[in-house]
Design an enzyme around this catalytic site. Sequence first.
Site, PDB file in Angstrom:
ATOM      1  N   ASP A  53       9.138  -1.351 -11.821  1.00  0.00           N
ATOM      2  CA  ASP A  53       8.350   0.451 -11.494  1.00  0.00           C
ATOM      3  C   ASP A  53       9.997   0.910 -11.136  1.00  0.00           C
ATOM      4  OD1 ASP A  53       5.820  -0.963 -11.647  1.00  0.00           O
ATOM      5  OD2 ASP A  53       6.004  -0.492  -9.556  1.00  0.00           O
ATOM      6  N   GLU A  93      -0.793   5.179 -16.427  1.00  0.00           N
ATOM      7  CA  GLU A  93      -0.271   4.405 -15.216  1.00  0.00           C
ATOM      8  C   GLU A  93       1.902   5.277 -15.554  1.00  0.00           C
ATOM      9  OE1 GLU A  93      -0.602   1.511 -12.910  1.00  0.00           O
ATOM     10  OE2 GLU A  93       0.511   0.304 -14.331  1.00  0.00           O
TER      11      GLU A  93
HETATM   12  O1  FUB Z   1       3.974  -1.749  -8.477  1.00  0.00           O
HETATM   13  C1  FUB Z   1       2.340  -1.473  -8.672  1.00  0.00           C
HETATM   14  C2  FUB Z   1       2.178  -0.259  -9.704  1.00  0.00           C
HETATM   15  O2  FUB Z   1       2.390  -1.650 -10.616  1.00  0.00           O
HETATM   16  C3  FUB Z   1       2.811   0.839 -10.029  1.00  0.00           C
HETATM   17  O3  FUB Z   1       2.632   1.493  -9.664  1.00  0.00           O
HETATM   18  C4  FUB Z   1       2.534   0.535 -11.692  1.00  0.00           C
HETATM   19  O4  FUB Z   1       3.080   1.729 -12.413  1.00  0.00           O
HETATM   20  C5  FUB Z   1       2.483  -0.386 -12.387  1.00  0.00           C
HETATM   21  O5  FUB Z   1       3.744  -1.234 -12.331  1.00  0.00           O
END
Ligand code: FUB
Length: 356
Positions: free
Chosen positions: A46, A256
């Site tokens: 991320d 997301e």
């Molecule tokens: O790293 C945890 C979660 O996985 C992140 O918040 C999302 O975007 C995904 O990459």
Amino acid sequence: MLNNIAIKKIAVAGIAAGLLSVQAGFAQGKRHYLSEPLIKSIYTADPSAHVFNGKIYIYPSHDIDAGIPENDNGDHFAMRDYHILSLDRIGGPVTDHGVALDIKDIPWAGRQLWAPDAAYKNGTYYLYFPVKDKQDVFRIGVATSKNPAGPFKAEPKPIPGSFSIDPAVFTDTNGKSYMYFGGIWGGQLQRWATGQYQPDGSKTDLHQDNAPALSCKVAMLAPDMKHFAGKVRDVVIVDEKGKPLLGKDHDRRFFEGSWMHKYHGKYYFTYSTGDTHFLCYAIGNNPYGPFTYKGVFMKPVEGWTTHHSIVEFKGKWYIFYHDTQLSGKTHLRNVKVTELYHNADGSIRMIDPFKS
Ligand code: FUB
């Protein structure tokens, strides 16, 4: 993020299919990674990249194997601290600045430090982070430092009115800052669909095929960078006819991992489609949108999650992203970077994380 058994089956199948195709590719000597992990001593994911003081600082998740089995809520993503990385030039050595913020020093935190971001204003650096509170509800917190690499000190409470995951803070050329945030399924955004938290609400966005897709959120930040200045709004993504994308449109709808960058006066909202593993972009005329869907700009990486940031550095644009090259495991990822190109018509050139 995964949230129920059915989804997990799809995910596992997806991961398996992805890995098999990668392995098959390697077996045939055809596929190679486009770029290499930026750091191998710890697992990172991320990556939110920013240029501060002429250097690139990366604010990633710090993946660990906490020994928690994979389950419906993504409990195995059990990160406990953040390490900030920096580099003077693309391709140069990467510095790991050590622990910048530990979950034990966040008074309201329960568990799971997920994808962070950072911003700078008037001599202070702000680290924004999602973590579940002691009631197991994702909120977004803020911590401050005089140094871009930390250590950061967390505020005693989460940002009022914040929820869900994946904060991305964009500062416009007029100095106003906006936070984009949210993630469906394990990121809990669907639990806020009514405006109130519904713990027993729909577990996913599934079964709402013909309704407008759940939207990422955006709020202007107050001058203190620690509060929302205005109401939380929907980031609406529309198709070429101006109609909002629908819930069933898994190849295009928001899931997301949002990001915002401005290019030639236009606002580029970029995001992950989650279960279909694409990075897509949509363009608008202001930070609130609406944003018109323009296409995929990065094909699926190895691993289930796909999360990125885009930054300009010394006249070139770069995308920071992650995959699972080092571990082959969904929850142990590694950050990477490659150049990103805007075409003359404003479109973004497609990136394939594998090269032939
Ligand atoms: O790293 C945890 C979660 O996985 C992140 O918040 C999302 O975007 C995904 O990459």
